[in-house]
Design a protein around this motif. Sequence first.
Motif, PDB file in Angstrom:
ATOM      1  N   GLU A  85      24.851 -24.141  20.713  1.00  0.00           N
ATOM      2  CA  GLU A  85      24.868 -22.844  20.045  1.00  0.00           C
ATOM      3  C   GLU A  85      24.236 -21.804  20.959  1.00  0.00           C
ATOM      4  OE1 GLU A  85      26.315 -20.557  18.236  1.00  0.00           O
ATOM      5  OE2 GLU A  85      26.362 -22.040  16.622  1.00  0.00           O
ATOM      6  N   THR A 131      16.127 -11.315  15.930  1.00  0.00           N
ATOM      7  CA  THR A 131      16.258 -12.551  16.701  1.00  0.00           C
ATOM      8  C   THR A 131      14.944 -12.899  17.362  1.00  0.00           C
ATOM      9  OG1 THR A 131      17.042 -11.229  18.558  1.00  0.00           O
ATOM     10  CG2 THR A 131      18.701 -12.251  17.170  1.00  0.00           C
ATOM     11  N   PHE A 161      21.354 -20.576  13.746  1.00  0.00           N
ATOM     12  CA  PHE A 161      20.257 -19.625  13.824  1.00  0.00           C
ATOM     13  C   PHE A 161      20.417 -18.530  12.779  1.00  0.00           C
ATOM     14  CE2 PHE A 161      20.942 -20.868  18.414  1.00  0.00           C
ATOM     15  CZ  PHE A 161      19.873 -21.754  18.454  1.00  0.00           C
ATOM     16  N   THR A 217      15.592 -21.656  12.915  1.00  0.00           N
ATOM     17  CA  THR A 217      16.597 -22.576  13.439  1.00  0.00           C
ATOM     18  C   THR A 217      16.831 -23.663  12.401  1.00  0.00           C
ATOM     19  OG1 THR A 217      15.870 -22.188  15.717  1.00  0.00           O
ATOM     20  CG2 THR A 217      17.199 -24.161  15.306  1.00  0.00           C
ATOM     21  N   THR A 258      18.187 -13.195  22.476  1.00  0.00           N
ATOM     22  CA  THR A 258      16.834 -12.707  22.216  1.00  0.00           C
ATOM     23  C   THR A 258      16.847 -11.217  21.924  1.00  0.00           C
ATOM     24  OG1 THR A 258      16.374 -12.216  24.534  1.00  0.00           O
ATOM     25  CG2 THR A 258      15.951 -14.469  23.795  1.00  0.00           C
ATOM     26  N   LYS A 311      21.892 -18.430  21.427  1.00  0.00           N
ATOM     27  CA  LYS A 311      20.803 -17.625  20.873  1.00  0.00           C
ATOM     28  C   LYS A 311      20.646 -16.383  21.735  1.00  0.00           C
ATOM     29  CE  LYS A 311      16.971 -17.282  18.249  1.00  0.00           C
ATOM     30  NZ  LYS A 311      16.935 -17.366  16.780  1.00  0.00           N
ATOM     31  N   ASP A 358      14.659 -15.596  13.286  1.00  0.00           N
ATOM     32  CA  ASP A 358      13.793 -16.468  14.083  1.00  0.00           C
ATOM     33  C   ASP A 358      13.735 -17.884  13.521  1.00  0.00           C
ATOM     34  OD1 ASP A 358      12.318 -15.957  11.820  1.00  0.00           O
ATOM     35  OD2 ASP A 358      10.587 -15.101  12.868  1.00  0.00           O
ATOM     36  N   GLN A 407      21.496 -23.262  23.616  1.00  0.00           N
ATOM     37  CA  GLN A 407      20.680 -24.374  23.155  1.00  0.00           C
ATOM     38  C   GLN A 407      21.576 -25.567  22.815  1.00  0.00           C
ATOM     39  OE1 GLN A 407      17.469 -23.661  20.440  1.00  0.00           O
ATOM     40  NE2 GLN A 407      17.098 -21.606  21.220  1.00  0.00           N
TER      41      GLN A 407
END
Length: 396
Positions: free
Chosen positions: A249, A2, A304, A309, A253, A251, A307, A261
């Motif tokens: 959505e 991610t 996603f 999108t 990390t 995300k 990394d 997001q």
Amino acid sequence: MTQRLRFRTSIVLSCFVATNALAHEGHDHPHEAASAPQQMVATAAGPEANSFVADGVTYQWKHRPDLGLQPEAMVAAAKPGLHNNADEDPETGEVVTVVANYGLVKLDQQMKSWSLVDDQDPHFAGGMNSHGMDCFTIDGEVYYASASTNTQEVVVSKRGKVIARLESPKGTEFDNPGVNAYYKSGGRFVPCDVVWVPTAKRLLVVTGYSNGDFAISARRVDGAWKWDGVAFGGRIQQGGPFLTGHGIELKITEDGIETVQIASRGHGRLYGFTPNGAMINLNATEGQYYAQLHNAARPCNLDFQGDLTFVPLLDSLPSTNGVAPVMVLKNFESTGSLIPAEFDDLQFMRHMHGLKTVRRDRKLFAITLSWRNGGENGQGKLNDGQIAIFEAVATQ
């Protein structure tokens, strides 16, 4: 893997009750037209149409007509008005959505064909849709949440058994006085998308087809789902950040931080928030708390993969010959595109609305959903709601 984001937070913008005309489902009013952005982060559909670059490797999109076969009744129901997104069941690997006037459907794990989910609640075969869809797990059990613009509700089910139908808030549920005042005064509620936030243990719903244009929360309390807690956002004309908040959505990390997001369709922006609504600077631009896409971009949803999108656009870009692409971004810069209407037999997929990527045997696939514009059809510019599956194939 991610993407690791560097960010800082700011105070959430205040929310106000709007007084301008309502936005109709499926398009923005002229007053939503965005001015030209001062800065564009993603500037084009990509270096080459229908390809993208990841980790130094170029991938070409290959249409797979042998996958995703649909019953005739499903096609007939989708063509008059497919207005959907889909998500993957975390346990079975099936991809699910709700087709209005047909029902809750699943694509098998091998992606061979679509079929109706067994023993589903009759409510799914009515007028509701899955304009936004999220599949999630609570205490080892899988739930589906559908944001239905058609019936103006969020439907939570346990694999087709309806658990809750969240309709318009009353205006007493949230910790934001502006949001409460909007709903207490009878403000229109049209949920566009929904996502489960595990750490906060709440659903977040964006309500872009309305003067509210908020992100609002629902929680499960003593087994019952209800609106409650965090609410933020607001329409840009009233001091908020959104101009039709359309897709949402989550995300996560590399260090486990959850970032929400939101695709704000009317002005081509992607915003980031903490689960509690604090705004995040996604692109590290001083004083600009959003990633600005091309000024013609109208992003519908987000997906996603590592990394990367993936952003399906409602309308075309200057470089896409009058048909809408799916943008592929890395660090909010374009690294490629997918343009379904450029493939044989898919020329009517002119408006991209939903996309779900899945991995099978280390291969990446994209399930694309297009929106049918009946007004354009009446003017002879044919398009319809279709679903197509593409495979990303590495080139030498």
